[in-house]
Design a protein around this motif. Structure first.
Motif, short mmCIF file in Angstrom:
data_model
loop_
_atom_site.label_atom_id
_atom_site.label_comp_id
_atom_site.label_asym_id
_atom_site.label_seq_id
_atom_site.Cartn_x
_atom_site.Cartn_y
_atom_site.Cartn_z
N UNK A 1 -43.37 49.18 78.73
CA UNK A 1 -43.09 48.16 79.81
C UNK A 1 -41.52 48.06 79.92
N UNK A 2 -40.87 47.04 80.69
CA UNK A 2 -39.52 46.68 80.65
C UNK A 2 -38.97 46.04 79.36
N UNK A 3 -40.00 45.25 79.11
CA UNK A 3 -39.85 44.36 77.63
C UNK A 3 -40.90 44.99 76.55
N UNK A 4 -40.37 44.87 75.22
CA UNK A 4 -40.94 45.47 74.25
C UNK A 4 -42.46 44.89 74.27
N UNK A 5 -43.38 45.87 74.29
CA UNK A 5 -44.74 45.51 74.09
C UNK A 5 -45.21 45.05 73.06
N UNK A 6 -46.06 43.76 73.27
CA UNK A 6 -46.35 42.87 71.96
C UNK A 6 -47.84 43.29 71.75
N UNK A 7 -48.34 43.52 70.59
CA UNK A 7 -49.58 43.60 70.19
C UNK A 7 -50.24 42.67 69.29
N UNK B 1 -69.88 43.30 72.72
CA UNK B 1 -68.53 42.54 71.92
C UNK B 1 -67.27 43.22 72.39
N UNK B 2 -67.20 44.34 72.50
CA UNK B 2 -65.77 45.00 72.50
C UNK B 2 -65.39 44.62 74.00
N UNK B 3 -66.42 44.54 74.87
CA UNK B 3 -66.05 44.26 76.34
C UNK B 3 -65.49 42.62 76.61
N UNK B 4 -66.11 41.95 75.94
CA UNK B 4 -65.79 40.46 75.68
C UNK B 4 -64.28 40.37 75.25
N UNK B 5 -63.97 41.01 74.14
CA UNK B 5 -62.70 41.11 73.58
C UNK B 5 -61.87 41.65 74.63
N UNK B 6 -61.92 42.69 75.28
CA UNK B 6 -61.15 43.30 75.89
C UNK B 6 -60.88 42.50 77.22
N UNK B 7 -61.82 41.71 77.59
CA UNK B 7 -61.69 40.90 78.74
C UNK B 7 -60.53 39.62 78.14
N UNK B 8 -60.72 39.23 76.94
CA UNK B 8 -59.88 37.90 76.49
C UNK B 8 -58.62 38.67 76.39
N UNK C 1 -57.02 41.04 77.88
CA UNK C 1 -56.52 41.15 79.35
C UNK C 1 -55.97 39.77 80.03
N UNK C 2 -56.53 38.70 79.57
CA UNK C 2 -56.06 37.56 80.10
C UNK C 2 -54.88 37.11 79.51
N UNK C 3 -54.55 37.53 78.51
CA UNK C 3 -53.42 37.40 77.80
C UNK C 3 -52.34 38.51 77.88
N UNK C 4 -52.72 39.40 78.59
CA UNK C 4 -51.89 40.74 79.05
C UNK C 4 -51.58 41.36 77.78
N UNK C 5 -52.33 41.50 76.86
CA UNK C 5 -52.13 42.39 75.47
C UNK C 5 -52.84 43.55 75.71
N UNK C 6 -52.06 44.66 76.56
CA UNK C 6 -52.94 45.55 77.08
C UNK C 6 -53.17 46.80 76.06
#
Length: 221
Positions: A74-80, A175-182, A184-189
């Motif tokens: 992305x335009x800014x460095x991706x955070x993980x 469980x993976x889905x719940x974590x993925x949704x979590x 996504x809320x913080x835009x940690x794609x």
């Protein structure tokens, strides 16, 4: 008077028995029906007109075209959040390497064949530090592990989510889905995508989503 007291006690006892029976039935129902495992919300977020994931694409010849999907650019460095990130791509990748930014030191390198993703399995990457992942020694993307305070907070919340779902009898995919949704809320794609690929025995819906990731996010090549 005595008869009235006995009658009231009998009614109370029956009420308690009924309540316990209902509670037991609800507990059994929860175990039989774990949380919903629909990935619709995640796919809707990923495949909008302006996807939140921005792969880096390049190559002068068809055999060299590579789409680096995650971590993306992305335009800014991706955070993980993950200190052992998943690398996802499309194309002819022969080797994946991780280096610190502004250093030519190789922290980890792995030859690849017949796959489109690989999990980093070197020493855990350090919070707050920036890195770059290279493919074939000629293309790279920079990413950063989030700082210690943020990472610890997220780790605690994820552990709570997992513990609660396990009590309800949720399977690995739920469980993976719940974590993925979590995430996504913080835009940690990058972490969202890592959860998508973390399930050992995915449902047909999840398998379809995995196929759409490379097809949709790299379709402009």
């Amino acid at each position: 008077m005595v008869k009235t007291v006995v009658s009231n006690l009998s009614i109370l006892a029956l009420s308690l028995i009924n309540f316990m029976g209902i509670t037991q039935q609800l507990t059994i129902a929860e175990k039989k029906n774990p949380p919903n495992t629909s990935w619709f919300n995640i796919s809707r977020l990923l495949f909008t007109k302006k996807p939140p994931v921005s792969p880096r694409k390049g190559g002068s010849r068809p055999t060299e075209i590579i789409c680096m999907i995650s971590p993306d650019a992305p335009k800014t460095t991706r955070k993980i959040w993950s200190d052992r990130p998943l690398f996802i791509w499309q194309g002819n990748v022969r080797e994946v390497t991780v280096k610190p930014v502004n250093k030519n030191q190789v922290l980890w390198s792995e030859p690849v064949k017949d796959t489109q993703q690989i999990i980093y399995n070197g020493e855990p990457l350090k919070p707050g530090q920036s890195y770059k992942w290279e493919v074939n020694s000629n293309r790279f993307i920079t990413f950063q592990i989030i700082d210690t305070q943020q990472r610890d907070r997220i780790t605690t919340q994820l552990q709570t989510i997992e513990a609660q779902l396990q009590k309800q009898g949720a399977n690995q995919e739920a469980i993976a889905l719940a974590k993925a949704n979590y995430f996504a809320e913080y835009q940690l794609w990058s972490d969202v995508l890592q959860q998508i690929y973390s399930v050992n025995t995915p449902s047909a819906e999840l398998n379809n989503l995995r196929q759409q990731i490379t097809q949709n996010l790299c379709k402009d090549q």
